[in-house]
Design a protein around this motif. Structure first.
Motif, PDB file in Angstrom:
ATOM      1  N   ARG A   1       0.837  -1.205   0.000  1.00  0.00           N
ATOM      2  CA  ARG A   1       0.000   0.000   0.000  1.00  0.00           C
ATOM      3  C   ARG A   1       0.874   1.260   0.000  1.00  0.00           C
ATOM      4  O   ARG A   1       1.945   1.298   0.572  1.00  0.00           O
ATOM      5  N   ILE A   2       0.374   2.314  -0.647  1.00  0.00           N
ATOM      6  CA  ILE A   2       1.025   3.625  -0.646  1.00  0.00           C
ATOM      7  C   ILE A   2       0.292   4.519   0.343  1.00  0.00           C
ATOM      8  O   ILE A   2      -0.939   4.563   0.352  1.00  0.00           O
ATOM      9  N   VAL A   3       1.035   5.237   1.181  1.00  0.00           N
ATOM     10  CA  VAL A   3       0.453   6.161   2.160  1.00  0.00           C
ATOM     11  C   VAL A   3       0.062   7.440   1.418  1.00  0.00           C
ATOM     12  O   VAL A   3       0.913   8.278   1.110  1.00  0.00           O
ATOM     13  N   GLU A   4      -1.225   7.576   1.110  1.00  0.00           N
ATOM     14  CA  GLU A   4      -1.692   8.719   0.319  1.00  0.00           C
ATOM     15  C   GLU A   4      -1.467  10.053   1.026  1.00  0.00           C
ATOM     16  O   GLU A   4      -1.259  11.074   0.376  1.00  0.00           O
ATOM     17  N   ASP A   5      -1.493  10.059   2.360  1.00  0.00           N
ATOM     18  CA  ASP A   5      -1.279  11.300   3.113  1.00  0.00           C
ATOM     19  C   ASP A   5       0.134  11.855   2.933  1.00  0.00           C
ATOM     20  O   ASP A   5       0.402  12.995   3.298  1.00  0.00           O
TER      21      ASP A   5
ATOM     22  N   PRO B   1      21.737  15.918 -10.916  1.00  0.00           N
ATOM     23  CA  PRO B   1      22.730  14.845 -10.808  1.00  0.00           C
ATOM     24  C   PRO B   1      23.377  14.828  -9.415  1.00  0.00           C
ATOM     25  O   PRO B   1      23.764  15.871  -8.891  1.00  0.00           O
ATOM     26  N   GLY B   2      23.395  13.639  -8.806  1.00  0.00           N
ATOM     27  CA  GLY B   2      23.969  13.479  -7.471  1.00  0.00           C
ATOM     28  C   GLY B   2      22.995  13.692  -6.331  1.00  0.00           C
ATOM     29  O   GLY B   2      23.284  13.329  -5.192  1.00  0.00           O
ATOM     30  N   GLU B   3      21.830  14.271  -6.576  1.00  0.00           N
ATOM     31  CA  GLU B   3      20.843  14.501  -5.517  1.00  0.00           C
ATOM     32  C   GLU B   3      20.014  13.242  -5.267  1.00  0.00           C
ATOM     33  O   GLU B   3      19.883  12.388  -6.145  1.00  0.00           O
ATOM     34  N   SER B   4      19.425  13.187  -4.057  1.00  0.00           N
ATOM     35  CA  SER B   4      18.625  12.028  -3.646  1.00  0.00           C
ATOM     36  C   SER B   4      17.233  12.434  -3.201  1.00  0.00           C
ATOM     37  O   SER B   4      17.007  13.566  -2.773  1.00  0.00           O
ATOM     38  N   ALA B   5      16.311  11.481  -3.284  1.00  0.00           N
ATOM     39  CA  ALA B   5      14.968  11.595  -2.712  1.00  0.00           C
ATOM     40  C   ALA B   5      14.781  10.382  -1.811  1.00  0.00           C
ATOM     41  O   ALA B   5      15.488   9.374  -1.932  1.00  0.00           O
ATOM     42  N   TYR B   6      13.790  10.480  -0.901  1.00  0.00           N
ATOM     43  CA  TYR B   6      13.632   9.463   0.131  1.00  0.00           C
ATOM     44  C   TYR B   6      12.173   9.053   0.257  1.00  0.00           C
ATOM     45  O   TYR B   6      11.267   9.865   0.096  1.00  0.00           O
ATOM     46  N   ALA B   7      11.967   7.785   0.579  1.00  0.00           N
ATOM     47  CA  ALA B   7      10.634   7.267   0.891  1.00  0.00           C
ATOM     48  C   ALA B   7      10.750   6.423   2.146  1.00  0.00           C
ATOM     49  O   ALA B   7      11.777   5.780   2.393  1.00  0.00           O
ATOM     50  N   SER B   8       9.707   6.445   2.934  1.00  0.00           N
ATOM     51  CA  SER B   8       9.654   5.655   4.156  1.00  0.00           C
ATOM     52  C   SER B   8       8.986   4.323   3.856  1.00  0.00           C
ATOM     53  O   SER B   8       7.929   4.277   3.230  1.00  0.00           O
ATOM     54  N   LEU B   9       9.625   3.253   4.285  1.00  0.00           N
ATOM     55  CA  LEU B   9       9.067   1.915   4.128  1.00  0.00           C
ATOM     56  C   LEU B   9       8.602   1.460   5.506  1.00  0.00           C
ATOM     57  O   LEU B   9       9.411   1.172   6.378  1.00  0.00           O
TER      58      LEU B   9
ATOM     59  N   ASP C   1       1.188  -7.666   6.889  1.00  0.00           N
ATOM     60  CA  ASP C   1       0.147  -7.209   5.966  1.00  0.00           C
ATOM     61  C   ASP C   1      -0.081  -5.701   6.012  1.00  0.00           C
ATOM     62  O   ASP C   1      -0.671  -5.139   5.099  1.00  0.00           O
ATOM     63  N   GLY C   2       0.366  -5.043   7.080  1.00  0.00           N
ATOM     64  CA  GLY C   2       0.179  -3.594   7.221  1.00  0.00           C
ATOM     65  C   GLY C   2       1.277  -2.770   6.585  1.00  0.00           C
ATOM     66  O   GLY C   2       1.280  -1.546   6.697  1.00  0.00           O
ATOM     67  N   ALA C   3       2.222  -3.405   5.914  1.00  0.00           N
ATOM     68  CA  ALA C   3       3.344  -2.684   5.305  1.00  0.00           C
ATOM     69  C   ALA C   3       2.845  -1.641   4.306  1.00  0.00           C
ATOM     70  O   ALA C   3       1.835  -1.835   3.631  1.00  0.00           O
ATOM     71  N   ALA C   4       3.587  -0.534   4.229  1.00  0.00           N
ATOM     72  CA  ALA C   4       3.213   0.558   3.325  1.00  0.00           C
ATOM     73  C   ALA C   4       4.462   1.359   2.974  1.00  0.00           C
ATOM     74  O   ALA C   4       5.502   1.229   3.624  1.00  0.00           O
ATOM     75  N   VAL C   5       4.333   2.193   1.952  1.00  0.00           N
ATOM     76  CA  VAL C   5       5.451   3.036   1.528  1.00  0.00           C
ATOM     77  C   VAL C   5       4.933   4.454   1.292  1.00  0.00           C
ATOM     78  O   VAL C   5       3.795   4.643   0.873  1.00  0.00           O
ATOM     79  N   SER C   6       5.794   5.437   1.583  1.00  0.00           N
ATOM     80  CA  SER C   6       5.421   6.830   1.350  1.00  0.00           C
ATOM     81  C   SER C   6       5.786   7.245  -0.070  1.00  0.00           C
ATOM     82  O   SER C   6       6.526   6.544  -0.770  1.00  0.00           O
ATOM     83  N   TYR C   7       5.284   8.393  -0.462  1.00  0.00           N
ATOM     84  CA  TYR C   7       5.729   9.014  -1.705  1.00  0.00           C
ATOM     85  C   TYR C   7       7.180   9.455  -1.533  1.00  0.00           C
ATOM     86  O   TYR C   7       7.671   9.601  -0.411  1.00  0.00           O
TER      87      TYR C   7
END
Length: 141
Positions: free
Chosen positions: A61-65, A76-84, A124-130
């Motif tokens: 599931r994706i955390v819509e909030d 180039p060289g920059e990063s983005a992050y998501a919470s698992l 079963d409750g696992a989710a990921v952020s944008y």
């Protein structure tokens, strides 16, 4: 006048970006996903990554909030992050297991499989952020 082309960067893909999964001390039961632009041009970390564990058939599931105000563009060289988020609310119908691999797709057709940190447990409750611009924002979810 000539035709005008869009100046939007293209989506980040595994050809132009590296994905890393790492443990975090807080919050508990979370991992951090990092996508770093390894290319020579800016790319967009679009939406949320599609994530699955071991041999799962469908993404978690994706955390819509967690949807950011704007697309995260990476120079180039920059990063983005998501919470698992590995576990949801415990309950009698919650099923979980220790996972060995995590499949991460930046776009529906561009992904990779990474080794899960030792002892990674997901249910079963696992989710990921944008994708977020900074790690602190990603770990709020």
């Amino acid at each position: 006048m000539g035709t005008r082309t869009s100046s939007r960067p293209s989506a980040c893909t595994t050809a132009t970006a590296k994905i890393v999964v790492s443990k975090v001390s807080r919050p508990v039961n979370h991992l951090a996903l990092t996508v770093t632009n390894t290319g020579s041009r800016p790319c967009d970390a679009l939406g949320a990554p599609f994530v699955g564990f071991d041999y799962s058939q469908a993404p978690i599931r994706i955390v819509e909030d967690s949807k950011p105000q704007a697309v995260v563009t990476l120079a180039p060289g920059e990063s983005a992050y998501a919470s698992l988020i590995l576990t949801g609310e415990p309950g009698p119908d919650t099923h979980g297991t220790t996972v060995k691999t995590i499949k991460v797709y930046i776009t529906p057709d561009s992904g990779t499989t990474v080794t899960a940190p030792k002892g990674t447990y997901a249910d079963d409750g696992a989710a990921v952020s944008y994708w977020q611009r900074n790690l602190e924002d990603a770990l709020m979810y």
